[in-house]
Design a protein around this motif. Structure first.
Motif, PDB file in Angstrom:
ATOM      1  N   ILE B  98      -5.611 -11.991  -2.259  1.00 10.41           N
ATOM      2  CA  ILE B  98      -4.370 -12.579  -1.737  1.00 10.41           C
ATOM      3  C   ILE B  98      -3.946 -13.715  -2.669  1.00 10.41           C
ATOM      4  O   ILE B  98      -4.744 -14.581  -3.012  1.00 10.41           O
ATOM      5  N   VAL B  99      -2.685 -13.695  -3.082  1.00  7.55           N
ATOM      6  CA  VAL B  99      -2.127 -14.793  -3.871  1.00  7.55           C
ATOM      7  C   VAL B  99      -1.105 -15.522  -3.003  1.00  7.55           C
ATOM      8  O   VAL B  99      -0.234 -14.896  -2.405  1.00  7.55           O
ATOM      9  N   SER B 100      -1.253 -16.846  -2.914  1.00  6.48           N
ATOM     10  CA  SER B 100      -0.297 -17.635  -2.148  1.00  6.48           C
ATOM     11  C   SER B 100       0.074 -18.870  -2.965  1.00  6.48           C
ATOM     12  O   SER B 100      -0.373 -19.028  -4.109  1.00  6.48           O
ATOM     13  N   ASP B 101       0.885 -19.751  -2.394  1.00  7.10           N
ATOM     14  CA  ASP B 101       1.254 -20.982  -3.107  1.00  7.10           C
ATOM     15  C   ASP B 101       1.707 -22.017  -2.094  1.00  7.10           C
ATOM     16  O   ASP B 101       1.739 -21.730  -0.890  1.00  7.10           O
ATOM     17  N   VAL B 102       2.038 -23.205  -2.588  1.00 11.67           N
ATOM     18  CA  VAL B 102       2.500 -24.287  -1.720  1.00 11.67           C
ATOM     19  C   VAL B 102       3.842 -24.852  -2.187  1.00 11.67           C
ATOM     20  O   VAL B 102       4.271 -25.925  -1.753  1.00 11.67           O
ATOM     21  N   GLY B 103       4.509 -24.159  -3.081  1.00 15.23           N
ATOM     22  CA  GLY B 103       5.732 -24.674  -3.718  1.00 15.23           C
ATOM     23  C   GLY B 103       6.850 -24.987  -2.732  1.00 15.23           C
ATOM     24  O   GLY B 103       7.019 -24.306  -1.721  1.00 15.23           O
ATOM     25  N   SER B 104       7.641 -25.992  -3.065  1.00 12.07           N
ATOM     26  CA  SER B 104       8.676 -26.498  -2.166  1.00 12.07           C
ATOM     27  C   SER B 104       9.943 -25.662  -2.164  1.00 12.07           C
ATOM     28  O   SER B 104      10.852 -25.928  -1.383  1.00 12.07           O
ATOM     29  N   VAL B 105      10.056 -24.677  -3.061  1.00  8.31           N
ATOM     30  CA  VAL B 105      11.153 -23.702  -2.997  1.00  8.31           C
ATOM     31  C   VAL B 105      10.516 -22.321  -2.924  1.00  8.31           C
ATOM     32  O   VAL B 105       9.366 -22.146  -3.325  1.00  8.31           O
ATOM     33  N   LYS B 106      11.236 -21.326  -2.428  1.00 10.13           N
ATOM     34  CA  LYS B 106      10.578 -20.045  -2.210  1.00 10.13           C
ATOM     35  C   LYS B 106      11.270 -18.854  -2.863  1.00 10.13           C
ATOM     36  O   LYS B 106      10.595 -17.933  -3.309  1.00 10.13           O
ATOM     37  N   GLU B 107      12.596 -18.834  -2.977  1.00 12.64           N
ATOM     38  CA  GLU B 107      13.225 -17.672  -3.623  1.00 12.64           C
ATOM     39  C   GLU B 107      12.806 -17.568  -5.089  1.00 12.64           C
ATOM     40  O   GLU B 107      12.464 -16.497  -5.578  1.00 12.64           O
ATOM     41  N   SER B 108      12.815 -18.687  -5.782  1.00 12.52           N
ATOM     42  CA  SER B 108      12.485 -18.670  -7.214  1.00 12.52           C
ATOM     43  C   SER B 108      11.019 -18.306  -7.434  1.00 12.52           C
ATOM     44  O   SER B 108      10.665 -17.691  -8.436  1.00 12.52           O
ATOM     45  N   VAL B 109      10.173 -18.689  -6.492  1.00 13.10           N
ATOM     46  CA  VAL B 109       8.746 -18.412  -6.613  1.00 13.10           C
ATOM     47  C   VAL B 109       8.494 -16.902  -6.540  1.00 13.10           C
ATOM     48  O   VAL B 109       7.713 -16.342  -7.311  1.00 13.10           O
ATOM     49  N   ILE B 110       9.202 -16.252  -5.633  1.00 16.17           N
ATOM     50  CA  ILE B 110       9.051 -14.799  -5.508  1.00 16.17           C
ATOM     51  C   ILE B 110       9.582 -14.118  -6.773  1.00 16.17           C
ATOM     52  O   ILE B 110       8.963 -13.197  -7.301  1.00 16.17           O
TER      53      ILE B 110
END
Ligand SMILES: NC(=O)c1ccc[n+]([C@@H]2O[C@H](COP(=O)([O-])OP(=O)(O)OC[C@H]3O[C@@H](n4cnc5c(N)ncnc54)[C@H](OP(=O)(O)O)[C@@H]3O)[C@@H](O)[C@H]2O)c1
Ligand SMILES: NC(=O)c1ccc[n+]([C@@H]2O[C@H](COP(=O)([O-])OP(=O)(O)OC[C@H]3O[C@@H](n4cnc5c(N)ncnc54)[C@H](OP(=O)(O)O)[C@@H]3O)[C@@H](O)[C@H]2O)c1
Lengths: 310, 310
Positions: B98-110
């Motif tokens: 499983i890969v996850s993250d904590v970034g404060s924006v989400k569209e760009s991360v995907i």
């Protein structure tokens, strides 16, 4: 500083007894700075609460009754009420009495109160840089002024003994006293207090106008920064209306500067200019450091721990 | 929720270990949620501090080493680094990870991470609504996520078991989990977090540009509201640069609304329209009440007491 054997004042009259007035009553009593503390409150509800709280010796409906025989009178109401209150109490003022206040603007206060005071009455306007977003006599507490600044703005020619006595009073309440011109006060407070409040009210208002589905999320996810603004924007509407009506020039000037600076950042966001953003975001850390070093970094409420020293 | 006998994950790899990463390490360890916790840090200084703090079992210089045999990988760096990091670690990723993250924006991360992940790897982006203005591994603490929301934004078709496992993980850290689309996330955070930060940076920047004589007074008398903005504006410049570069549309839309609302108040101040000011200032109290009722009113740092319930 305060003489523990003999109080600094025989009788202090607080005109208005909400957050600030009731904190003054509590702190004055706790530190034994007055032989007697009386207050004036227009509403019966407030008079009842104040007597129940036991924070003053007597409470009156009219200013003229309250100021009887007081050697220190402090106006603690919204600043738009000052002219009427000063006029109403003036017949009962005797030479030697000191009149002060806690209003958040100072040039307008001198304009509104000064002309109503009889000769021989000493006028020393003041402004404690301490408060919370809560209102009313139950919101006050004795430690509010502890470690906080109080700015005094004596008009030219103010009696030196009266100024010294008020200074001693605030120092006995735990405050540090700074003396400046009312004009300088209003400029400094425009950027340190008035503009921040205007902006906080605005952004919380912007959120209030969102569609209802989004509003629930605004409340839920407010911890990302927004909630710090909501605290400021929960402050008393009347008090703040009066501040903006009475410090127009300085607020508009700071607002103009702010808007220009915001445009620069807006442009940088639009054009993806990361270096400009980073550069501006770096500059602002120094000011924070200065505030932490000056021990003024605690949150708005002096009862909260000052945890920013790390 | 967490099984005290067998940890939820065998090996968690944290890519980046500053405030958020180190808080995750501490909380994961404290609650026994992983058999092993490893980290990746680019700088030797950070690797040394992390080992000295004893909050992870091992720390590596490169992502490809760190993700070896991990069953959960969490990206904890500024979001502009995500594409490179995902590319660098992809050769070592095995199906089922499983890969996850904590970034404060989400569209760009995907957009940035998704294309680099091999088939069979589960991608569940996340964002804990918790933080402070401090940075680096020493600023973290185990209670950071306690009682705070964590938003997950799984892309369409995300493996249900992976989503359930990440949900369990965040709940075991003390958080409440909410699932939404990345688009909705970015819109909500634009108003609850990104715009407040942009505005705080701006007003503190405006103060920084004042003449030097006035700056000392800004620091001294900051308790009138300004200092709450300086705390937010002391946040990490790189992290926030990346947020604005990656959530441009939503931030600009909210900024446009804010500017219009500010113009209305500016006009009211200029023309002395007290009723408009009072009316707008009244509206904003309800939102504060909602936040207090939702127990999200504590200050930005979860270690501070939540004293807004009164
Ligand atoms: N709040 C702060 O953070 C802060 C900080 C520094 C200075 N100040 C200044 O302190 C002053 C008082 O603020 P506050 O926060 O103590 O306000 P507050 O808690 O709302 O109390 C206001 C008091 O003024 C009385 N009052 C209101 N309108 C009146 C009128 N038209 N005639 C007679 N009395 C009236 C109220 O009486 P009722 O209870 O009967 O309505 C109440 O006793 C303001 O000038 C403000 O600028 C405030
Ligand atoms: N701070 C908050 O309030 C908050 C809240 C929620 C979410 N977030 C998100 O959490 C993430 C991390 O934020 P943080 O506050 O933990 O930041 P931080 O304390 O500054 O830590 C950042 C970490 O990322 C590493 N890093 C930075 N640039 C890198 C690069 N180019 N390549 C590899 N590693 C790099 C740093 O390594 P070195 O130590 O070696 O420089 C450090 O370990 C961000 O995406 C942010 O959006 C932050």
């Amino acid at each position: 500083m305060s003489d523990t054997k003999e109080p600094l004042f025989n009788r202090i009259a607080l005109i208005g007894i909400g957050l600030i007035g009731s904190s003054l009553a509590r702190a004055t009593k706790q530190r034994g700075l007055a032989g007697e503390i009386v207050a004036c409150a227009r509403s019966k509800a407030t008079r009842d609460i104040v007597m129940e709280l036991g924070i003053v010796d007597a409470v009156y409906e009219t200013p003229v009754e309250a100021v009887q025989d007081a050697d220190l009178i402090i106006l603690c109401t919204p600043v738009s009420t000052y002219a009427d209150l000063a006029q109403a109490m003036s017949p009962a003022l005797k030479p030697g009495t000191i009149v002060s206040d806690v209003g958040s603007v100072k040039e307008s206060v001198i304009r509104d109160v000064g002309p109503h005071l009889p000769d021989g009455v000493h006028f020393v306007p003041g402004h404690p840089i301490a408060g919370t977003e809560h209102s009313g006599p139950e919101a006050g507490f004795a430690e509010l002024f502890d470690g906080r600044w109080c700015i005094l703005t004596p008009p030219v020619g103010t009696n030196a003994a009266a100024l010294a006595k008020i200074t001693t009073y605030w120092e006995a309440l735990g405050s540090m006293v700074e003396i400046m011109t009312p004009h300088h006060h209003d400029k400094v407070l425009a950027i340190t207090s008035h503009l921040p409040h205007l902006i906080a009210y605005t952004i919380v208002g912007t959120a209030t106008d969102l569609e209802e589905s989004q509003q629930a999320d605004v409340v839920k996810f407010s911890a990302g920064g927004f909630r710090d603004f909501t605290r400021i924007a929960a402050s008393d509407p009347i008090m703040w209306r009066d501040v903006f009506l009475n410090n127009r020039e300085a607020v508009l000037e700071m607002l103009q500067r702010f808007s220009e600076d915001l445009s620069v950042l807006q442009r940088a966001v639009r054009w993806g200019e990361g270096d400009i953003l980073e550069d501006r975001f770096r500059k602002t850390r120094d000011i924070r450091r200065g505030i932490v070093d000056a021990h003024q970094a605690g949150t708005f409420d002096a009862r909260e721990p000052d945890n920013d020293g790390n």
